[in-house]
Design a protein around this motif. Structure first.
Motif, PDB file in Angstrom:
ATOM      1  N   PRO A 159       6.936  15.786  -0.193  1.00  0.00           N
ATOM      2  CA  PRO A 159       6.316  16.319   0.942  1.00  0.00           C
ATOM      3  C   PRO A 159       5.113  16.019   1.275  1.00  0.00           C
ATOM      4  O   PRO A 159       4.533  16.115   2.605  1.00  0.00           O
ATOM      5  N   TYR A 160       4.402  15.295   0.362  1.00  0.00           N
ATOM      6  CA  TYR A 160       2.727  15.035   0.693  1.00  0.00           C
ATOM      7  C   TYR A 160       2.726  13.449   0.846  1.00  0.00           C
ATOM      8  O   TYR A 160       1.678  13.248   1.309  1.00  0.00           O
ATOM      9  N   MET A 161       4.094  12.856   1.086  1.00  0.00           N
ATOM     10  CA  MET A 161       3.757  11.371   1.393  1.00  0.00           C
ATOM     11  C   MET A 161       3.635  11.175   3.001  1.00  0.00           C
ATOM     12  O   MET A 161       4.168  12.027   3.834  1.00  0.00           O
ATOM     13  N   ASP A 162       2.693  10.238   3.043  1.00  0.00           N
ATOM     14  CA  ASP A 162       2.323  10.095   4.502  1.00  0.00           C
ATOM     15  C   ASP A 162       2.667   8.653   4.797  1.00  0.00           C
ATOM     16  O   ASP A 162       2.389   7.581   4.529  1.00  0.00           O
ATOM     17  N   PRO A 163       4.097   8.550   5.897  1.00  0.00           N
ATOM     18  CA  PRO A 163       4.610   6.942   6.027  1.00  0.00           C
ATOM     19  C   PRO A 163       3.525   6.200   6.429  1.00  0.00           C
ATOM     20  O   PRO A 163       3.686   5.100   6.353  1.00  0.00           O
ATOM     21  N   ALA A 164       2.538   6.792   7.361  1.00  0.00           N
ATOM     22  CA  ALA A 164       1.772   5.839   8.130  1.00  0.00           C
ATOM     23  C   ALA A 164       0.873   4.995   6.994  1.00  0.00           C
ATOM     24  O   ALA A 164       0.084   3.985   7.349  1.00  0.00           O
ATOM     25  N   VAL A 165       0.254   5.876   6.137  1.00  0.00           N
ATOM     26  CA  VAL A 165      -0.454   5.301   4.993  1.00  0.00           C
ATOM     27  C   VAL A 165       0.250   4.114   4.455  1.00  0.00           C
ATOM     28  O   VAL A 165      -0.463   3.153   4.026  1.00  0.00           O
ATOM     29  N   ARG A 166       1.579   4.362   3.995  1.00  0.00           N
ATOM     30  CA  ARG A 166       2.232   3.027   3.440  1.00  0.00           C
ATOM     31  C   ARG A 166       2.360   2.036   4.394  1.00  0.00           C
ATOM     32  O   ARG A 166       2.153   0.815   4.208  1.00  0.00           O
ATOM     33  N   GLU A 167       2.800   2.238   5.643  1.00  0.00           N
ATOM     34  CA  GLU A 167       2.913   1.087   6.535  1.00  0.00           C
ATOM     35  C   GLU A 167       1.517   0.473   6.865  1.00  0.00           C
ATOM     36  O   GLU A 167       1.660  -0.957   6.843  1.00  0.00           O
ATOM     37  N   ARG A 168       0.447   1.120   6.690  1.00  0.00           N
ATOM     38  CA  ARG A 168      -1.009   0.405   7.025  1.00  0.00           C
ATOM     39  C   ARG A 168      -1.277  -0.468   5.595  1.00  0.00           C
ATOM     40  O   ARG A 168      -1.517  -1.732   5.848  1.00  0.00           O
ATOM     41  N   ALA A 169      -0.892   0.096   4.464  1.00  0.00           N
ATOM     42  CA  ALA A 169      -1.038  -0.698   3.351  1.00  0.00           C
ATOM     43  C   ALA A 169      -0.233  -1.941   3.221  1.00  0.00           C
ATOM     44  O   ALA A 169      -0.536  -3.029   2.781  1.00  0.00           O
ATOM     45  N   LEU A 170       0.943  -1.691   3.929  1.00  0.00           N
ATOM     46  CA  LEU A 170       2.007  -2.754   3.706  1.00  0.00           C
ATOM     47  C   LEU A 170       1.638  -4.093   4.525  1.00  0.00           C
ATOM     48  O   LEU A 170       1.497  -5.275   4.339  1.00  0.00           O
ATOM     49  N   ALA A 171       1.178  -3.605   5.888  1.00  0.00           N
ATOM     50  CA  ALA A 171       0.617  -4.575   6.847  1.00  0.00           C
ATOM     51  C   ALA A 171      -0.572  -5.083   6.424  1.00  0.00           C
ATOM     52  O   ALA A 171      -0.668  -6.416   6.540  1.00  0.00           O
ATOM     53  N   GLU A 172      -1.317  -4.709   5.589  1.00  0.00           N
ATOM     54  CA  GLU A 172      -2.657  -5.016   5.098  1.00  0.00           C
ATOM     55  C   GLU A 172      -2.091  -6.382   4.078  1.00  0.00           C
ATOM     56  O   GLU A 172      -2.892  -7.438   4.174  1.00  0.00           O
ATOM     57  N   ALA A 173      -1.308  -5.618   3.172  1.00  0.00           N
ATOM     58  CA  ALA A 173      -0.998  -6.783   2.202  1.00  0.00           C
ATOM     59  C   ALA A 173      -0.319  -7.966   2.580  1.00  0.00           C
ATOM     60  O   ALA A 173      -0.679  -9.010   2.149  1.00  0.00           O
ATOM     61  N   LEU A 174       0.523  -7.810   3.636  1.00  0.00           N
ATOM     62  CA  LEU A 174       1.123  -8.905   4.065  1.00  0.00           C
ATOM     63  C   LEU A 174       0.371  -9.841   4.894  1.00  0.00           C
ATOM     64  O   LEU A 174       0.523 -11.043   4.974  1.00  0.00           O
ATOM     65  N   ALA A 175      -0.660  -9.219   5.616  1.00  0.00           N
ATOM     66  CA  ALA A 175      -1.804 -10.012   6.008  1.00  0.00           C
ATOM     67  C   ALA A 175      -2.534 -10.981   4.872  1.00  0.00           C
ATOM     68  O   ALA A 175      -3.144 -12.019   5.245  1.00  0.00           O
ATOM     69  N   ARG A 176      -2.542 -10.580   3.850  1.00  0.00           N
ATOM     70  CA  ARG A 176      -3.387 -11.250   2.604  1.00  0.00           C
ATOM     71  C   ARG A 176      -2.391 -12.250   2.388  1.00  0.00           C
ATOM     72  O   ARG A 176      -2.614 -12.914   1.332  1.00  0.00           O
ATOM     73  N   ASP A 177      -1.231 -12.325   3.012  1.00  0.00           N
ATOM     74  CA  ASP A 177      -0.195 -13.331   2.384  1.00  0.00           C
ATOM     75  C   ASP A 177       0.478 -13.109   0.989  1.00  0.00           C
ATOM     76  O   ASP A 177       0.966 -13.919   0.295  1.00  0.00           O
ATOM     77  N   GLU A 178       0.369 -11.809   0.782  1.00  0.00           N
ATOM     78  CA  GLU A 178       0.999 -11.446  -0.491  1.00  0.00           C
ATOM     79  C   GLU A 178       2.792 -11.408  -0.435  1.00  0.00           C
ATOM     80  O   GLU A 178       3.204 -11.383   0.604  1.00  0.00           O
ATOM     81  N   ALA A 179       3.315 -11.722  -1.372  1.00  0.00           N
ATOM     82  CA  ALA A 179       4.687 -11.838  -1.435  1.00  0.00           C
ATOM     83  C   ALA A 179       5.271 -10.459  -1.152  1.00  0.00           C
ATOM     84  O   ALA A 179       4.690  -9.421  -1.350  1.00  0.00           O
ATOM     85  N   PRO A 180       6.463 -10.416  -0.264  1.00  0.00           N
ATOM     86  CA  PRO A 180       7.230  -9.076   0.120  1.00  0.00           C
ATOM     87  C   PRO A 180       7.244  -8.141  -0.789  1.00  0.00           C
ATOM     88  O   PRO A 180       6.857  -6.983  -0.662  1.00  0.00           O
ATOM     89  N   ALA A 181       7.621  -8.645  -2.095  1.00  0.00           N
ATOM     90  CA  ALA A 181       7.772  -7.448  -3.090  1.00  0.00           C
ATOM     91  C   ALA A 181       6.795  -6.895  -3.773  1.00  0.00           C
ATOM     92  O   ALA A 181       6.661  -5.654  -3.868  1.00  0.00           O
ATOM     93  N   GLN A 182       5.721  -7.980  -3.676  1.00  0.00           N
ATOM     94  CA  GLN A 182       4.377  -7.439  -4.285  1.00  0.00           C
ATOM     95  C   GLN A 182       3.810  -6.591  -3.065  1.00  0.00           C
ATOM     96  O   GLN A 182       3.085  -5.622  -3.554  1.00  0.00           O
TER      97      GLN A 182
END
Length: 394
Positions: free
Chosen positions: A303-326
């Motif tokens: 109930p405390y999970m914020d989807p927006a937080v996960r999406e931002r973190a995912l976008a930042e990681a992909l911008a750093r050229d991290e592998a999709p799974a990582q």
């Protein structure tokens, strides 16, 4: 005749073959009636170990004394060796599979042929004149003796044919399997090829006798160590697939158990005092409990999970050229850290149906990310330090 020198070439392979039989015994007891493969492998290991136990010079001498017949142990030992050859071929027939009727016919044919060889061994021995007991060099000592010559050729021929067929067929299967099973088959192939070397050495010594030469040392001193090495390869070849897979499962469970420790530590504030297993509990059971505790904690955090937080973190990681799974694991870890902060700060939950990741997260990958993901490190740095509970073990 000092038989002590021959304890190693006989007792060690006999013990290892017995160990292989003992390791497979639980499976054999469970499937003996319904699986012919289990019966054929069990019979092969039992006969192979019997050959080495009976092949010791002290055992041969005891059999001769017990019966009062010089060299009576020879046809006894060669009978066991011939039955071992038959069991090799039967094992190959069952491993190959196919039409059950054809498999049965092939098994009966092998049984009839090798039963005839066993009968031939005892008939030729009965007609042979072998009054002098020979414990180590019987093959070469009686190589030119009528009927004993045929006796020796019978067992060597049966052994050579069986080992040649077994090694060729087993070799042909190497490309069809992988992993521990392939490693075991490689060792079996080596073992049966070395058996052919044993036959070659024995035959060379016997033929040398026929031609008036003396190569007895090949039969007496070279063949027994070769046979011992053969037995080692065959025994380990049967043990390795089962033992290797079991050890790999244990190691994988232990590795995952250790990798999940950061996740358990992170979720420690949510621990409701669940039952802790003793350290002596099987690692597989402790791993299941650790996964269950993490899943329960994630369910409470949902109930405390914020989807927006996960999406931002995912976008930042992909911008750093991290592998999709990582990147996904790091984003899931950030979502967990953020949800824990919201819970500790007394924030209102998003609701029981708050969205989480599209797929169930890889707990091991998320646990690793909690410890060293740049996304998690960056999120913690932005949101300020937080108290971390002590490590949790179970």
């Amino acid at each position: 005749m000092d038989s002590d020198k021959f304890y190693i070439p006989y007792l060690i392979p006999a013990a290892i073959l017995t160990l292989a039989f003992a390791i497979r015994l639980p499976v054999m007891m469970r499937f003996w009636r319904i699986d012919p493969n289990v019966r054929s492998v069990g019979g092969l290991l039992l006969l192979a170990s019997a050959v080495f136990y009976c092949g010791r010079p002290t055992t041969l001498a005891a059999m001769n004394r017990g019966t009062g017949i010089a060299n009576f142990a020879a046809p006894t030992l060669y009978t066991l060796l011939t039955l071992f050859c038959a069991s090799c071929l039967v094992m190959i027939i069952h491993w190959r599979g196919g039409d059950p009727r054809r498999v049965r016919r092939a098994g009966w044919t092998i049984g009839i042929v090798y039963s005839a060889v066993v009968a031939g061994l005892w008939i030729t021995f009965a007609f042979a004149d072998v009054p002098v007991e020979r414990l180590r060099d019987l093959d070469t000592y009686y190589a030119n003796t009528p009927w004993m010559r045929e006796h020796i050729l019978l067992y060597l021929g049966a052994h050579t044919i069986a080992c040649a067929i077994t090694s060729v067929v087993t070799w042909s299967w190497l490309r069809q399997v992988s992993g521990w099973l392939r490693s075991g088959l490689v060792l079996l192939v080596i073992g049966f090829i070395l058996n052919l070397c044993y036959d070659s050495v024995k035959l060379a010594a016997v033929i040398a006798r026929w031609t008036g030469h003396d190569l007895d040392w090949l039969s007496t001193y070279v063949a027994p160590p070769i046979a011992a090495v053969c037995a080692l390869f065959i025994a380990v070849g049967f043990i390795l697939p089962h033992a290797g897979e079991a050890l790999q499962r244990i190691w994988t469970d232990y590795y995952h158990f250790r990798c999940l420790a950061p996740f358990v530590k992170e979720l420690a504030p949510l621990d409701t005092g669940s039952l802790r297993l003793p350290r002596r509990s099987p690692i597989s059971r402790r791993l299941v409990q650790r996964r269950t505790r993490i899943s329960d904690g994630l369910l409470r955090l949902q109930p405390y999970m914020d989807p927006a937080v996960r999406e931002r973190a995912l976008a930042e990681a992909l911008a750093r050229d991290e592998a999709p799974a990582q990147a996904a694991a790091g984003a899931d870890a950030v979502a967990v850290v953020a949800a824990l902060r919201r819970l500790r700060e007394g924030a209102e939950p998003e609701g029981e149906d708050a969205a989480g990741p599209a797929q169930a997260p890889d707990l091991v990958a998320v646990s690793k990310a909690l410890r060293r993901s740049p996304s998690v490190i960056s999120f913690r740095a932005r949101t300020g330090p937080a108290d971390h509970p002590e490590s949790v073990t179970s």
